[in-house]
Design a protein around this motif. Structure first.
Motif, PDB file in Angstrom:
ATOM      1  N   MET A  48      41.596   9.421  73.507  1.00  0.00           N
ATOM      2  CA  MET A  48      41.902  10.508  74.440  1.00  0.00           C
ATOM      3  C   MET A  48      43.202  11.254  74.136  1.00  0.00           C
ATOM      4  SD  MET A  48      39.472  10.912  76.629  1.00  0.00           S
ATOM      5  CE  MET A  48      38.356  10.570  75.283  1.00  0.00           C
ATOM      6  N   SER A  51      42.858  14.921  73.505  1.00  0.00           N
ATOM      7  CA  SER A  51      42.372  15.619  74.706  1.00  0.00           C
ATOM      8  C   SER A  51      43.490  15.808  75.723  1.00  0.00           C
ATOM      9  CB  SER A  51      41.216  14.839  75.340  1.00  0.00           C
ATOM     10  OG  SER A  51      40.140  14.716  74.426  1.00  0.00           O
ATOM     11  N   ILE A  52      44.325  14.776  75.892  1.00  0.00           N
ATOM     12  CA  ILE A  52      45.465  14.909  76.812  1.00  0.00           C
ATOM     13  C   ILE A  52      46.387  16.025  76.308  1.00  0.00           C
ATOM     14  CG2 ILE A  52      47.489  13.736  77.771  1.00  0.00           C
ATOM     15  CD1 ILE A  52      45.882  11.079  77.483  1.00  0.00           C
ATOM     16  N   LEU A  54      45.541  18.561  74.532  1.00  0.00           N
ATOM     17  CA  LEU A  54      44.861  19.836  74.769  1.00  0.00           C
ATOM     18  C   LEU A  54      45.016  20.269  76.223  1.00  0.00           C
ATOM     19  CD1 LEU A  54      42.978  22.191  74.041  1.00  0.00           C
ATOM     20  CD2 LEU A  54      41.038  20.626  74.355  1.00  0.00           C
ATOM     21  N   GLY A  55      44.849  19.325  77.143  1.00  0.00           N
ATOM     22  CA  GLY A  55      44.997  19.650  78.569  1.00  0.00           C
ATOM     23  C   GLY A  55      46.384  20.179  78.882  1.00  0.00           C
ATOM     24  N   ILE A  56      47.408  19.590  78.262  1.00  0.00           N
ATOM     25  CA  ILE A  56      48.778  20.074  78.471  1.00  0.00           C
ATOM     26  C   ILE A  56      48.943  21.469  77.862  1.00  0.00           C
ATOM     27  CG2 ILE A  56      51.212  19.658  77.881  1.00  0.00           C
ATOM     28  CD1 ILE A  56      50.490  16.612  77.947  1.00  0.00           C
ATOM     29  N   LEU A  58      46.825  23.760  77.418  1.00  0.00           N
ATOM     30  CA  LEU A  58      46.102  24.795  78.167  1.00  0.00           C
ATOM     31  C   LEU A  58      46.718  25.038  79.545  1.00  0.00           C
ATOM     32  CD1 LEU A  58      42.378  23.820  77.379  1.00  0.00           C
ATOM     33  CD2 LEU A  58      43.689  25.728  76.406  1.00  0.00           C
ATOM     34  N   SER A  59      47.702  24.211  79.919  1.00  0.00           N
ATOM     35  CA  SER A  59      48.215  24.242  81.287  1.00  0.00           C
ATOM     36  C   SER A  59      49.596  24.839  81.442  1.00  0.00           C
ATOM     37  CB  SER A  59      48.257  22.820  81.867  1.00  0.00           C
ATOM     38  OG  SER A  59      46.952  22.319  82.002  1.00  0.00           O
ATOM     39  N   ARG A  60      50.374  24.819  80.394  1.00  0.00           N
ATOM     40  CA  ARG A  60      51.761  25.282  80.519  1.00  0.00           C
ATOM     41  C   ARG A  60      52.184  25.924  79.210  1.00  0.00           C
ATOM     42  NH1 ARG A  60      55.426  21.753  78.074  1.00  0.00           N
ATOM     43  NH2 ARG A  60      57.120  21.917  79.561  1.00  0.00           N
ATOM     44  N   SER A  79      36.388  16.323  70.405  1.00  0.00           N
ATOM     45  CA  SER A  79      37.654  16.970  70.771  1.00  0.00           C
ATOM     46  C   SER A  79      38.055  18.024  69.747  1.00  0.00           C
ATOM     47  CB  SER A  79      38.752  15.917  70.896  1.00  0.00           C
ATOM     48  OG  SER A  79      39.977  16.513  71.256  1.00  0.00           O
ATOM     49  N   THR A  82      36.166  21.090  70.528  1.00  0.00           N
ATOM     50  CA  THR A  82      36.704  21.777  71.710  1.00  0.00           C
ATOM     51  C   THR A  82      38.010  22.488  71.384  1.00  0.00           C
ATOM     52  OG1 THR A  82      35.648  20.131  73.111  1.00  0.00           O
ATOM     53  CG2 THR A  82      37.398  21.436  74.114  1.00  0.00           C
TER      54      THR A  82
ATOM     55  N   GLY B  54      40.284  13.103  79.509  1.00  0.00           N
ATOM     56  CA  GLY B  54      41.575  13.229  78.842  1.00  0.00           C
ATOM     57  C   GLY B  54      42.220  14.586  79.093  1.00  0.00           C
ATOM     58  N   ILE B  55      41.427  15.637  78.989  1.00  0.00           N
ATOM     59  CA  ILE B  55      41.961  16.989  79.204  1.00  0.00           C
ATOM     60  C   ILE B  55      42.488  17.119  80.638  1.00  0.00           C
ATOM     61  CG2 ILE B  55      41.336  19.438  79.356  1.00  0.00           C
ATOM     62  CD1 ILE B  55      39.272  18.881  77.083  1.00  0.00           C
TER      63      ILE B  55
END
Lengths: 185, 167
Positions: A48, A51-52, A54-56, A58-60, A79, A82, B54-55
């Protein structure tokens, strides 16, 4: 190049930006080499880390580094698809390729025989992909990734084996999470 | 009168969810189309469900309020990450789940996972809310608020009856 040497270079070049790190000895080597509030130690959920990151991303606003392993990326290869689709300009994914499943006894991983994750990343539509095998090459690749739009994928060929004197990370999940979230504010 | 998709969409947005991932689903197709066209939310499709866990963890730690739009059949792909990432670090990610295998299902193979999903969610430590019709959407607002207050993941199951109006 030993893995902990690579981790030292990555942490040095990352400076104060967030670093998400895959589980096991890799996490412990980062903790021992360069513990800081901007590190997120992922202690379970193998696969993961990208992916973590990527989430960060896309968020800030601002760069983020995800340190992953070759076998962990293989577990979550979707991943890369994506990341290629989402094109997060701030994501730097560094894949430490030791051609083994280190945490479970260094069984050979698929990259020991056939898998080329840099080629997979390119096939997923990620343009900025490099493959490096020495400290100078890694430092150069990190500098480029820090200073140009991504997503960047850097595959680093490292030796198998672990840094001597590692210990279990002496932080609980709430400490890891809260310190990291405070550092991101 | 608004359709179930719009009522759900407006409920979730009003509750503060501002970061979405999705795996394709026919029942949630209009929801996903609306997401893709909504410039006020962050949205990315994913390859499968575990990746979205995870995302969502990354998005939450970066200050967002994330959700995954999916079919129940995909929950089985994500259970390790739900436990060792979401529950271990107490990350309140949300699962908006079309409940295949519920009453009205036309594909036999969907029924086993359809029957198991409630138990699987509970075993994985995810608060589970059944939303049988749009009149029950207040439970979604409340469930989202509870998830953020308790810092725990939550799931909302939308069976065929929610989408068709037939119970």
């Amino acid at each position: 190049m030993k893995r902990f040497e690579a981790i030292g270079i990555i942490a040095d070049r990352a400076g104060a930006i967030p670093v998400v790190c895959t589980l096991g000895h890799t996490c412990q080597e980062l903790f021992k080499t360069a513990d800081r509030p901007t590190n997120f130690y992922m202690l379970g959920s193998m696969g993961m880390a990208s992916s973590i990151g990527l989430g960060i991303a896309l968020s800030r606003p601002g760069k983020v580094v995800a340190i992953d392993g070759d076998a962990a990326v293989t577990m979550n290869m979707g991943s890369l698809a994506t990341i290629g689709h989402a094109q997060p300009a701030d994501l730097i994914l560094v894949i430490l390729d030791n051609q083994a499943n280190g945490a479970t006894g260094f069984q050979p991983s698929m990259s020991a025989r056939s898998l080329r994750l840099d080629q997979v990343a390119r096939g997923c539509g990620i343009a900025a992909v490099s493959r490096v095998g020495d400290p100078a090459g890694l430092a150069t690749a990190m500098n480029t990734a820090m200073n140009t739009a991504g997503p960047h994928v850097i595959v680093v060929d490292v030796e198998t084996g672990v840094m001597p004197g590692l210990q279990i990370i002496p932080m609980g999940p709430a400490d890891i999470r809260n310190r990291f979230m405070d550092a991101l504010k | 009168m608004s359709n179930p998709t719009d009522l759900l969409y407006d409920t979730v947005r009003a509750a503060g969810v501002d970061f979405f991932t999705s795996v394709p689903c026919k029942l949630l197709g209009d929801f996903i189309t609306r997401l893709s066209a909504d410039g006020t939310v962050a949205y990315t499709p994913v390859s499968r469900e575990e990746e979205a866990v995870g995302i969502m963890a990354g998005a939450f730690m970066a200050g967002r309020r994330p959700a995954l739009v999916m079919q129940n059949s995909g929950f089985g792909n994500s259970i390790n990450a739900v436990l060792s990432l979401l529950n271990y670090y107490r990350i309140p990610a949300l699962f908006l789940i079309s409940h295949r295998g519920s009453e009205g299902e036309f594909i036999e193979a969907q029924k086993l996972m359809g029957n198991a999903i409630g138990d699987l969610l509970r075993v994985a430590g995810v608060a589970c809310h059944d939303i049988p019709h749009p009149g029950a959407l207040e439970q979604v607002s409340q469930g989202i608020a509870d998830a953020w207050r308790d810092q725990r993941p939550a799931a909302f199951l939308f069976p065929f009856s929610f989408w068709t109006g037939k119970e």
